[in-house]
Design a protein around this motif. Structure first.
Motif, PDB file in Angstrom:
ATOM      1  N   ARG A   1       0.817  -1.213   0.000  1.00 38.41           N
ATOM      2  CA  ARG A   1       0.000   0.000   0.000  1.00 38.41           C
ATOM      3  C   ARG A   1       0.850   1.261   0.000  1.00 38.41           C
TER       4      ARG A   1
ATOM      5  N   ALA B   1       2.283   1.783  -3.459  1.00 43.30           N
ATOM      6  CA  ALA B   1       1.247   2.238  -4.390  1.00 43.30           C
ATOM      7  C   ALA B   1       0.899   3.707  -4.143  1.00 43.30           C
ATOM      8  N   THR B   2       0.829   4.119  -2.894  1.00 45.88           N
ATOM      9  CA  THR B   2       0.498   5.523  -2.623  1.00 45.88           C
ATOM     10  C   THR B   2       1.635   6.461  -3.002  1.00 45.88           C
TER      11      THR B   2
ATOM     12  N   GLY C   1       3.420   6.007  -5.614  1.00 48.39           N
ATOM     13  CA  GLY C   1       3.456   6.018  -7.076  1.00 48.39           C
ATOM     14  C   GLY C   1       4.458   5.058  -7.677  1.00 48.39           C
TER      15      GLY C   1
ATOM     16  N   PHE D   1       4.572   1.925  -8.718  1.00 44.51           N
ATOM     17  CA  PHE D   1       3.729   0.776  -9.021  1.00 44.51           C
ATOM     18  C   PHE D   1       4.527  -0.432  -9.485  1.00 44.51           C
TER      19      PHE D   1
ATOM     20  N   GLU E   1      -5.935  -3.436  -5.021  1.00 41.38           N
ATOM     21  CA  GLU E   1      -5.787  -1.981  -4.902  1.00 41.38           C
ATOM     22  C   GLU E   1      -4.619  -1.480  -5.755  1.00 41.38           C
ATOM     23  N   VAL E   2      -3.519  -2.212  -5.700  1.00 42.08           N
ATOM     24  CA  VAL E   2      -2.342  -1.819  -6.485  1.00 42.08           C
ATOM     25  C   VAL E   2      -2.642  -1.906  -7.977  1.00 42.08           C
TER      26      VAL E   2
ATOM     27  N   THR F   1      -5.413  -1.745  -9.616  1.00 38.81           N
ATOM     28  CA  THR F   1      -6.413  -0.794 -10.120  1.00 38.81           C
ATOM     29  C   THR F   1      -5.899   0.635 -10.144  1.00 38.81           C
ATOM     30  N   GLN F   2      -4.809   0.926  -9.449  1.00 40.94           N
ATOM     31  CA  GLN F   2      -4.276   2.288  -9.432  1.00 40.94           C
ATOM     32  C   GLN F   2      -3.315   2.570 -10.585  1.00 40.94           C
ATOM     33  N   VAL F   3      -2.876   1.530 -11.282  1.00 38.58           N
ATOM     34  CA  VAL F   3      -1.897   1.703 -12.360  1.00 38.58           C
ATOM     35  C   VAL F   3      -2.605   2.242 -13.603  1.00 38.58           C
ATOM     36  N   ARG F   4      -1.973   3.223 -14.246  1.00 34.66           N
ATOM     37  CA  ARG F   4      -2.544   3.761 -15.484  1.00 34.66           C
ATOM     38  C   ARG F   4      -2.365   2.770 -16.627  1.00 34.66           C
TER      39      ARG F   4
ATOM     40  N   GLN G   1     -13.992  -4.319 -11.004  1.00 37.06           N
ATOM     41  CA  GLN G   1     -12.851  -3.743 -11.710  1.00 37.06           C
ATOM     42  C   GLN G   1     -12.485  -4.593 -12.935  1.00 37.06           C
TER      43      GLN G   1
END
Length: 153
Positions: free
Chosen positions: A45, A48-49, A51, A53, A82-83, A85-88, A123
């Motif tokens: 986490r 991921a926060t 950035g 990734f 969570e990780v 789904t946060q990646v572009r 997701q």
């Protein structure tokens, strides 16, 4: 003469040992609990926060908790989800290329698990884009190995 198609030829081979239930157990014997995974989940986490990734996905796919109870696996999977789904979208292919073949196989396992659970199905588009990028980089090999592997994440 007996029906030759029903003869068990392995019974006549003195070197063919029958597999016992003990032989089928995985090589890792210790159960991994949530207490041991909690530091790794917090590392996921925090990466991921911040950035980072690529390192978060590498951490998530290295040494997955195969020998845990279902609740612990689900807790760890939610952190991995969570990780992911946060990646572009544009970064996914570069992250997948940085993974080792073993890590790509573990990623496929997490993608399949995500598609089978309601949390992951929400997701679904993101998981399918990850799935597409993994198959572009490594082909269908990880999928075949996932289907034949007994280790679940």
């Amino acid at each position: 003469m007996e029906d030759w198609r029903r003869i068990d030829i392995d019974a006549f081979d003195p070197e063919s040992g029958r597999l016992t239930e003990e032989d089928l157990k995985p090589p890792y014997a210790t159960q991994v609990g949530l207490q041991e995974l909690q530091p790794k989940i917090s590392q996921l986490r925090s990466a991921a926060t911040s950035g980072d990734f690529a390192s978060a996905v590498q951490l998530a796919t290295s040494d997955p908790p195969y020998n845990s109870d279902d609740a612990t696996k689900l807790q760890y999977f939610s952190a991995v989800l969570e990780v992911l789904t946060q990646v572009r979208q544009a970064e996914i292919i570069n992250i997948v290329k940085q993974l080792s073949p073993k890590q790509q196989e573990v990623l496929i396992k997490y993608l399949y698990k995500g598609m089978s659970l309601p949390e992951g199905q929400k997701q679904g588009g993101i998981l399918l884009s990850w799935f597409e990028k993994v198959t572009q980089v490594s082909g269908v090999g990880p999928i075949v190995r996932y289907l034949s592997d007994r280790n679940t994440v």
